[in-house]
Design a protein around this motif. Structure first.
Motif, short mmCIF file in Angstrom:
data_model
loop_
_atom_site.label_atom_id
_atom_site.label_comp_id
_atom_site.label_asym_id
_atom_site.label_seq_id
_atom_site.Cartn_x
_atom_site.Cartn_y
_atom_site.Cartn_z
N LEU A 240 0.73 -1.22 -0.16
CA LEU A 240 0.08 -0.07 -0.01
C LEU A 240 0.73 1.30 -0.05
O LEU A 240 2.10 1.28 0.10
N LYS B 273 6.06 4.42 0.78
CA LYS B 273 6.70 5.88 1.15
C LYS B 273 7.65 5.51 2.29
O LYS B 273 8.82 5.99 2.43
N ALA B 274 7.36 4.23 3.22
CA ALA B 274 7.99 4.10 4.30
C ALA B 274 9.58 3.58 3.71
O ALA B 274 10.55 3.84 4.04
N TYR C 160 1.33 3.63 2.21
CA TYR C 160 2.16 4.05 3.28
C TYR C 160 3.50 3.16 3.32
O TYR C 160 4.50 3.61 3.77
N THR C 161 3.41 1.93 2.89
CA THR C 161 4.50 0.99 3.00
C THR C 161 5.55 1.43 1.81
O THR C 161 6.82 1.56 2.19
#
Lengths: 83, 274
Positions: A65, A70-71, A67-68
């Motif tokens: 997803l 980006k991280a 957020y993953t």
């Protein structure tokens, strides 16, 4: 290669970054048709937020997803000393 | 609070699926579940996850210990988020005092050393400590004893935790059962913990959650019985004690009935009463 972050486990992605003359993205994913555009937006927005202009990003995506992604990209940039 | 499920901080699949497992709280682990090489990646992942998480009030984050190089970075990352609490490993009175000099977050310290066991009375008196978790694996190691299935080696700290937490209105959380395959062992362990006054239990596998939730919940039978007791109280107003079905009902029985009704209503048992 500058650095890597992430994994090829389900819901994750492996991000590898290289020095380049401009920002570019190589995206390996089975969901390219559905999410390719969205992943590209996430990657380029993040690079832009750090004013980065010369990084090649290779993503081996396993259904990550936003957020993953980006991280993992942030971690790769930190490990590579880019940010 | 009945269950707290540990989820590794560097595992996106477990993080995003964590609410499905129906534990009351979710402990995102930045400590033991994350390898040294991935501490940075886990911290970034948890940060991005918390940015989109809409159930932060159910999230506890276990940070790395005060004596590690990751401690301040973990806390700096968490300072942006209003989560349920921070779980503090290797807690002692001095560790919590150090924490409180810099941060104000609600805390769940882990008692996992012999020193910490001797300091439980002091730990429960910190205003920002809302609950305490017993960490039996590290504790047994510190005590130089083996862990056993009947857990006799941790009976003393379990009881100490029950009494001190109850006395100071904190939640006593039992150590997780390390058996993730035999659910009868998990059930027996949870039942024993409940029997000696612990109020919740940590889980290391989603399979443990429904069993422990069940063990630590009031049963429908208890709820219905408690409602009968409270109805009888109304009918016997003014009496210090009275008899119901040939058994004496006095203040402790009434208190327990009120607690069972309160828990039952929280679990949506209104319809159980016929």
């Amino acid at each position: 290669m500058l650095s890597m972050a992430g994994s090829i486990e389900s819901c994750d992605c492996l991000v590898t970054i290289y020095k380049s003359n401009e920002n570019e993205l190589v995206l390996n994913t089975e969901m390219f048709a559905q999410y390719g555009k969205q992943i590209k937006t996430v990657v380029f927005e993040l690079l832009e937020s750090y004013n980065i202009k010369n990084i090649k990003v290779v993503i081996d995506d396993k259904g990550a997803l936003d957020y993953t992604i980006k991280a993992r990209l942030t971690t790769a940039l930190q490990r590579g000393g880019v940010i | 609070m009945r269950t707290l499920l540990f989820v590794p901080g560097d595992n996106p699949s477990m993080l995003q699926n964590s609410p499905v497992f129906e534990s009351d709280l979710i402990i995102i682990d930045l400590e033991d579940a994350v390898s040294i090489d991935n501490k940075d990646a886990a911290r970034n992942l948890v940060k991005e996850f918390l940015n989109i998480c809409n159930y932060k009030d159910r999230i506890v984050v276990r940070i790395n210990s005060l004596d590690s190089e990751y401690y301040h970075k973990d806390l700096e990352m968490l300072s942006d988020f209003d989560i349920f609490a921070i779980m503090l490993p290797k807690a002692t009175e001095s560790v919590i005092t150090e924490f409180n000099k810099l941060y104000t977050s609600k805390l769940i310290p882990i008692v996992e050393s012999c020193i910490a066991v001797t300091e439980i009375e002091k730990l429960v008196k910190f205003n920002n400590v809302c609950a305490i978790l017993l960490g039996a694996e590290d504790l047994a190691c510190d005590l130089e004893v083996e862990r056993s299935e009947d857990s006799i080696e941790i009976l003393y700290p379990r009881q100490l935790l029950s009494y001190y937490c109850k006395a100071y209105n904190k939640i006593a959380i039992d150590t997780p059962c390390t058996n993730a395959s035999n659910m009868e062992v998990v059930r027996r362990d949870a039942k024993f913990a409940k029997k000696i006054g612990l109020k919740a239990k940590a889980c290391i596998h989603p399979n443990q959650v429904p069993i422990i939730n069940e063990v630590f919940s009031v049963t429908k039978k208890e709820f219905v019985e408690a409602l009968r007791v409270l109805k009888a109280v109304e009918m016997n107003k003014g009496k210090g004690a009275f008899s119901l079905d040939g058994k004496m009902v006095d203040e402790p029985i009434i208190k327990r009935a009120r607690r069972h009704v309160e828990q039952g209503l929280l679990l949506g048992m209104e319809d159980s009463y016929e």
